[in-house]
Design a protein around this motif. Sequence first.
Motif, PDB file in Angstrom:
ATOM      1  N   SER A  44      41.259  33.614  55.391  1.00 41.61           N
ATOM      2  CA  SER A  44      41.443  32.398  54.589  1.00 41.61           C
ATOM      3  C   SER A  44      41.630  32.777  53.125  1.00 41.61           C
ATOM      4  N   THR A  45      42.088  31.846  52.327  1.00 44.43           N
ATOM      5  CA  THR A  45      42.264  32.073  50.895  1.00 44.43           C
ATOM      6  C   THR A  45      40.937  32.442  50.249  1.00 44.43           C
ATOM      7  N   GLU A  46      39.877  31.759  50.658  1.00 47.34           N
ATOM      8  CA  GLU A  46      38.554  32.036  50.096  1.00 47.34           C
ATOM      9  C   GLU A  46      38.120  33.476  50.424  1.00 47.34           C
ATOM     10  N   SER A  47      38.348  33.907  51.658  1.00 45.83           N
ATOM     11  CA  SER A  47      37.986  35.262  52.045  1.00 45.83           C
ATOM     12  C   SER A  47      38.840  36.288  51.318  1.00 45.83           C
ATOM     13  N   MET A  48      40.112  35.990  51.118  1.00 43.17           N
ATOM     14  CA  MET A  48      40.978  36.908  50.373  1.00 43.17           C
ATOM     15  C   MET A  48      40.505  37.011  48.919  1.00 43.17           C
ATOM     16  N   ASP A  49      40.054  35.894  48.333  1.00 41.73           N
ATOM     17  CA  ASP A  49      39.516  35.923  46.970  1.00 41.73           C
ATOM     18  C   ASP A  49      38.270  36.798  46.899  1.00 41.73           C
ATOM     19  N   LEU A  50      37.395  36.682  47.905  1.00 41.44           N
ATOM     20  CA  LEU A  50      36.196  37.523  47.951  1.00 41.44           C
ATOM     21  C   LEU A  50      36.565  38.998  48.101  1.00 41.44           C
ATOM     22  N   LEU A  51      37.533  39.282  48.944  1.00 42.50           N
ATOM     23  CA  LEU A  51      37.982  40.659  49.151  1.00 42.50           C
ATOM     24  C   LEU A  51      38.569  41.230  47.858  1.00 42.50           C
ATOM     25  N   THR A  52      39.325  40.434  47.140  1.00 44.70           N
ATOM     26  CA  THR A  52      39.902  40.862  45.867  1.00 44.70           C
ATOM     27  C   THR A  52      38.808  41.138  44.843  1.00 44.70           C
ATOM     28  N   ALA A  53      37.802  40.252  44.780  1.00 43.94           N
ATOM     29  CA  ALA A  53      36.695  40.449  43.845  1.00 43.94           C
ATOM     30  C   ALA A  53      35.916  41.719  44.181  1.00 43.94           C
ATOM     31  N   LEU A  54      35.696  41.963  45.460  1.00 47.35           N
ATOM     32  CA  LEU A  54      34.995  43.177  45.879  1.00 47.35           C
ATOM     33  C   LEU A  54      35.816  44.418  45.517  1.00 47.35           C
ATOM     34  N   THR A  55      37.110  44.350  45.709  1.00 49.92           N
ATOM     35  CA  THR A  55      37.990  45.462  45.364  1.00 49.92           C
ATOM     36  C   THR A  55      37.916  45.749  43.867  1.00 49.92           C
ATOM     37  N   ASP A  56      37.920  44.704  43.049  1.00 50.28           N
ATOM     38  CA  ASP A  56      37.797  44.887  41.604  1.00 50.28           C
ATOM     39  C   ASP A  56      36.475  45.567  41.250  1.00 50.28           C
ATOM     40  N   ARG A  57      35.395  45.163  41.900  1.00 53.53           N
ATOM     41  CA  ARG A  57      34.080  45.767  41.638  1.00 53.53           C
ATOM     42  C   ARG A  57      34.076  47.242  42.040  1.00 53.53           C
ATOM     43  N   LEU A  58      34.680  47.560  43.181  1.00 62.11           N
ATOM     44  CA  LEU A  58      34.743  48.957  43.618  1.00 62.11           C
ATOM     45  C   LEU A  58      35.571  49.799  42.647  1.00 62.11           C
ATOM     46  N   ARG A  59      36.697  49.261  42.216  1.00 61.48           N
ATOM     47  CA  ARG A  59      37.546  49.995  41.272  1.00 61.48           C
ATOM     48  C   ARG A  59      36.833  50.195  39.941  1.00 61.48           C
ATOM     49  N   THR A  60      36.063  49.208  39.505  1.00 62.56           N
ATOM     50  CA  THR A  60      35.281  49.340  38.284  1.00 62.56           C
ATOM     51  C   THR A  60      34.220  50.421  38.456  1.00 62.56           C
ATOM     52  N   ALA A  61      33.542  50.427  39.595  1.00 60.53           N
ATOM     53  CA  ALA A  61      32.500  51.420  39.856  1.00 60.53           C
ATOM     54  C   ALA A  61      33.063  52.837  39.864  1.00 60.53           C
ATOM     55  N   GLU A  62      34.318  52.993  40.270  1.00 59.88           N
ATOM     56  CA  GLU A  62      34.941  54.315  40.313  1.00 59.88           C
ATOM     57  C   GLU A  62      35.660  54.666  39.013  1.00 59.88           C
ATOM     58  N   GLY A  63      35.592  53.754  38.030  1.00 59.62           N
ATOM     59  CA  GLY A  63      36.203  54.024  36.735  1.00 59.62           C
ATOM     60  C   GLY A  63      37.683  53.721  36.661  1.00 59.62           C
ATOM     61  N   ALA A  64      38.235  53.084  37.682  1.00 58.96           N
ATOM     62  CA  ALA A  64      39.662  52.773  37.688  1.00 58.96           C
ATOM     63  C   ALA A  64      39.976  51.491  36.909  1.00 58.96           C
TER      64      ALA A  64
END
Length: 74
Positions: A44-64
Amino acid sequence: MTDCENRAVNLDYLPRSCDHDLLLANQIMSSPLRHLLHLALGLSTESMDLLTALTDRLRTAEGALPDPATSGEF
């Protein structure tokens, strides 16, 4: 109009070859990324938004991505 263009029908009844997202995902050369895309297809759109937010957090944690807590974005 072909079956692939007729969005008035239930997409579950269309051949999988008409799923343009699936066709694109299958062209990804990286097996882990292709698997991740297959898992995300149909969310769903809501789940895709959550997945995108999680991806942003992971990329931030890795310094990207810059950390919003230290970059003055608050």
